[in-house]
Design a protein around this motif. Sequence first.
Motif, PDB file in Angstrom:
ATOM      1  N   LEU A 103       0.814  -1.207   0.000  1.00 12.89           N
ATOM      2  CA  LEU A 103       0.000   0.000   0.000  1.00 12.89           C
ATOM      3  C   LEU A 103       0.853   1.265   0.000  1.00 12.89           C
ATOM      4  CD1 LEU A 103      -2.477  -1.157   2.765  1.00 12.89           C
ATOM      5  CD2 LEU A 103      -2.714  -1.441   0.313  1.00 12.89           C
ATOM      6  N   PHE A 104       1.811   1.322   0.897  1.00  9.06           N
ATOM      7  CA  PHE A 104       2.690   2.484   1.026  1.00  9.06           C
ATOM      8  C   PHE A 104       4.122   2.001   1.146  1.00  9.06           C
ATOM      9  CE2 PHE A 104      -1.363   3.813   2.769  1.00  9.06           C
ATOM     10  CZ  PHE A 104      -1.534   5.076   2.237  1.00  9.06           C
ATOM     11  N   GLU A 105       5.055   2.832   0.663  1.00  7.79           N
ATOM     12  CA  GLU A 105       6.476   2.571   0.851  1.00  7.79           C
ATOM     13  C   GLU A 105       7.119   3.797   1.463  1.00  7.79           C
ATOM     14  OE1 GLU A 105       8.710   0.732  -2.225  1.00  7.79           O
ATOM     15  OE2 GLU A 105       6.974  -0.330  -3.002  1.00  7.79           O
ATOM     16  N   MET A 106       8.155   3.571   2.289  1.00  7.95           N
ATOM     17  CA  MET A 106       8.816   4.654   3.015  1.00  7.95           C
ATOM     18  C   MET A 106      10.319   4.519   2.872  1.00  7.95           C
ATOM     19  SD  MET A 106       6.598   4.183   6.482  1.00  7.95           S
ATOM     20  CE  MET A 106       6.253   2.453   6.302  1.00  7.95           C
ATOM     21  N   ASP A 107      11.002   5.655   2.872  1.00  3.50           N
ATOM     22  CA  ASP A 107      12.459   5.662   2.808  1.00  3.50           C
ATOM     23  C   ASP A 107      12.973   6.955   3.424  1.00  3.50           C
ATOM     24  OD1 ASP A 107      14.955   4.747   2.303  1.00  3.50           O
ATOM     25  OD2 ASP A 107      14.851   4.882   0.123  1.00  3.50           O
ATOM     26  N   GLY A 108      14.263   6.987   3.775  1.00  9.56           N
ATOM     27  CA  GLY A 108      14.874   8.179   4.333  1.00  9.56           C
ATOM     28  C   GLY A 108      14.654   8.343   5.821  1.00  9.56           C
ATOM     29  N   ILE A 109      14.223   7.273   6.502  1.00 17.24           N
ATOM     30  CA  ILE A 109      13.991   7.310   7.947  1.00 17.24           C
ATOM     31  C   ILE A 109      14.564   6.049   8.562  1.00 17.24           C
ATOM     32  CG2 ILE A 109      11.945   8.772   7.958  1.00 17.24           C
ATOM     33  CD1 ILE A 109      10.303   6.169   7.962  1.00 17.24           C
ATOM     34  N   ASN A 110      14.660   6.003   9.890  1.00 18.06           N
ATOM     35  CA  ASN A 110      15.182   4.797  10.533  1.00 18.06           C
ATOM     36  C   ASN A 110      14.063   3.778  10.764  1.00 18.06           C
ATOM     37  OD1 ASN A 110      13.831   5.896  12.689  1.00 18.06           O
ATOM     38  ND2 ASN A 110      15.676   6.492  13.809  1.00 18.06           N
ATOM     39  N   LEU A 111      14.459   2.587  11.163  1.00 14.92           N
ATOM     40  CA  LEU A 111      13.527   1.465  11.293  1.00 14.92           C
ATOM     41  C   LEU A 111      12.455   1.715  12.353  1.00 14.92           C
ATOM     42  CD1 LEU A 111      12.751  -1.485  10.585  1.00 14.92           C
ATOM     43  CD2 LEU A 111      14.350  -2.203  12.354  1.00 14.92           C
ATOM     44  N   SER A 112      12.841   2.220  13.511  1.00 15.78           N
ATOM     45  CA  SER A 112      11.860   2.409  14.591  1.00 15.78           C
ATOM     46  C   SER A 112      10.798   3.448  14.221  1.00 15.78           C
ATOM     47  CB  SER A 112      12.564   2.818  15.890  1.00 15.78           C
ATOM     48  OG  SER A 112      13.183   4.070  15.724  1.00 15.78           O
ATOM     49  N   LEU A 113      11.224   4.513  13.543  1.00 19.06           N
ATOM     50  CA  LEU A 113      10.273   5.538  13.117  1.00 19.06           C
ATOM     51  C   LEU A 113       9.301   4.986  12.080  1.00 19.06           C
ATOM     52  CD1 LEU A 113       9.824   8.506  13.845  1.00 19.06           C
ATOM     53  CD2 LEU A 113      11.137   9.115  11.834  1.00 19.06           C
ATOM     54  N   ALA A 114       9.806   4.149  11.171  1.00 19.44           N
ATOM     55  CA  ALA A 114       8.947   3.528  10.154  1.00 19.44           C
ATOM     56  C   ALA A 114       7.944   2.572  10.794  1.00 19.44           C
ATOM     57  CB  ALA A 114       9.791   2.797   9.126  1.00 19.44           C
ATOM     58  N   GLN A 115       8.366   1.834  11.815  1.00 22.57           N
ATOM     59  CA  GLN A 115       7.458   0.919  12.508  1.00 22.57           C
ATOM     60  C   GLN A 115       6.368   1.686  13.256  1.00 22.57           C
ATOM     61  OE1 GLN A 115      10.251  -1.332  14.836  1.00 22.57           O
ATOM     62  NE2 GLN A 115      10.234  -3.043  13.394  1.00 22.57           N
ATOM     63  N   GLN A 116       6.729   2.804  13.868  1.00 19.79           N
ATOM     64  CA  GLN A 116       5.743   3.618  14.561  1.00 19.79           C
ATOM     65  C   GLN A 116       4.729   4.208  13.589  1.00 19.79           C
ATOM     66  OE1 GLN A 116       7.909   6.531  16.782  1.00 19.79           O
ATOM     67  NE2 GLN A 116       9.001   4.995  17.988  1.00 19.79           N
ATOM     68  N   ALA A 117       5.202   4.629  12.421  1.00 21.86           N
ATOM     69  CA  ALA A 117       4.302   5.174  11.405  1.00 21.86           C
ATOM     70  C   ALA A 117       3.351   4.088  10.885  1.00 21.86           C
ATOM     71  CB  ALA A 117       5.098   5.766  10.248  1.00 21.86           C
ATOM     72  N   ALA A 118       3.860   2.872  10.713  1.00 22.19           N
ATOM     73  CA  ALA A 118       3.010   1.771  10.258  1.00 22.19           C
ATOM     74  C   ALA A 118       1.957   1.422  11.306  1.00 22.19           C
ATOM     75  CB  ALA A 118       3.866   0.549   9.939  1.00 22.19           C
ATOM     76  N   ARG A 119       2.326   1.525  12.579  1.00 15.10           N
ATOM     77  CA  ARG A 119       1.353   1.261  13.643  1.00 15.10           C
ATOM     78  C   ARG A 119       0.247   2.310  13.635  1.00 15.10           C
ATOM     79  NH1 ARG A 119       1.330   3.393  18.426  1.00 15.10           N
ATOM     80  NH2 ARG A 119       3.527   3.966  18.353  1.00 15.10           N
ATOM     81  N   LEU A 120       0.621   3.575  13.442  1.00 16.14           N
ATOM     82  CA  LEU A 120      -0.384   4.638  13.354  1.00 16.14           C
ATOM     83  C   LEU A 120      -1.281   4.453  12.128  1.00 16.14           C
ATOM     84  CD1 LEU A 120       1.758   7.750  14.312  1.00 16.14           C
ATOM     85  CD2 LEU A 120      -0.016   6.668  15.685  1.00 16.14           C
ATOM     86  N   ALA A 121      -0.700   3.991  11.015  1.00 11.65           N
ATOM     87  CA  ALA A 121      -1.477   3.751   9.801  1.00 11.65           C
ATOM     88  C   ALA A 121      -2.451   2.597   9.986  1.00 11.65           C
ATOM     89  CB  ALA A 121      -0.552   3.475   8.629  1.00 11.65           C
ATOM     90  N   SER A 122      -2.068   1.604  10.798  1.00  8.99           N
ATOM     91  CA  SER A 122      -2.945   0.449  10.995  1.00  8.99           C
ATOM     92  C   SER A 122      -4.232   0.829  11.711  1.00  8.99           C
ATOM     93  CB  SER A 122      -2.221  -0.646  11.782  1.00  8.99           C
ATOM     94  OG  SER A 122      -2.012  -0.228  13.114  1.00  8.99           O
ATOM     95  N   TYR A 123      -4.192   1.904  12.516  1.00  8.62           N
ATOM     96  CA  TYR A 123      -5.399   2.346  13.203  1.00  8.62           C
ATOM     97  C   TYR A 123      -6.408   2.938  12.222  1.00  8.62           C
ATOM     98  CZ  TYR A 123      -2.476   2.003  17.381  1.00  8.62           C
ATOM     99  OH  TYR A 123      -1.652   1.554  18.383  1.00  8.62           O
ATOM    100  N   LYS A 124      -5.920   3.524  11.147  1.00  8.24           N
ATOM    101  CA  LYS A 124      -6.798   4.160  10.160  1.00  8.24           C
ATOM    102  C   LYS A 124      -7.298   3.184   9.095  1.00  8.24           C
ATOM    103  CE  LYS A 124      -5.768   8.552  11.335  1.00  8.24           C
ATOM    104  NZ  LYS A 124      -6.738   9.486  11.811  1.00  8.24           N
TER     105      LYS A 124
END
Length: 135
Positions: A103-124
């Motif tokens: 669905l979405f791809e991310m780059d230019g950030i670290n692993l923990s920040l990407a995991q937190q963003a994916a968790r926030l996306a899962s709520y929506k």
Amino acid sequence: MLQPRKTKFRKYQKGRIGGIVSNTDILRFGQFGIKALEPARIQAKTIEAIRRVMTRKFKRTGIIWIRIFPDIAVSSKPAEVRMGKGKGSPDYWICRIKKGQILFEMDGINLSLAQQAARLASYKFPGKIKFVTLW
């Protein structure tokens, strides 16, 4: 919000979402991604809400690729309208998500920040999703 400039037909039938997508199941642009685990219909406003929450989590440092696009119009009739008199006018746009689709791809950030963003996306997101990495 996302919507196509021009479509072949003004109104669409509901259809079914089945099968597994083979051409959109691997990461192509970024190091991290969000993958759907079940089929769903996602609205254009939901895609925009997920994009905004991820961008705010990154503090506008990373890059996000949206791999889905809402190209199917959903029609609805106004409230308290009698039966008949044809199909309603196009109301909003959706995208049919198949099982295993990125669905979405991310780059230019670290692993923990990407995991937190994916968790926030899962709520929506209306279905179950999974965080995936390139490694």
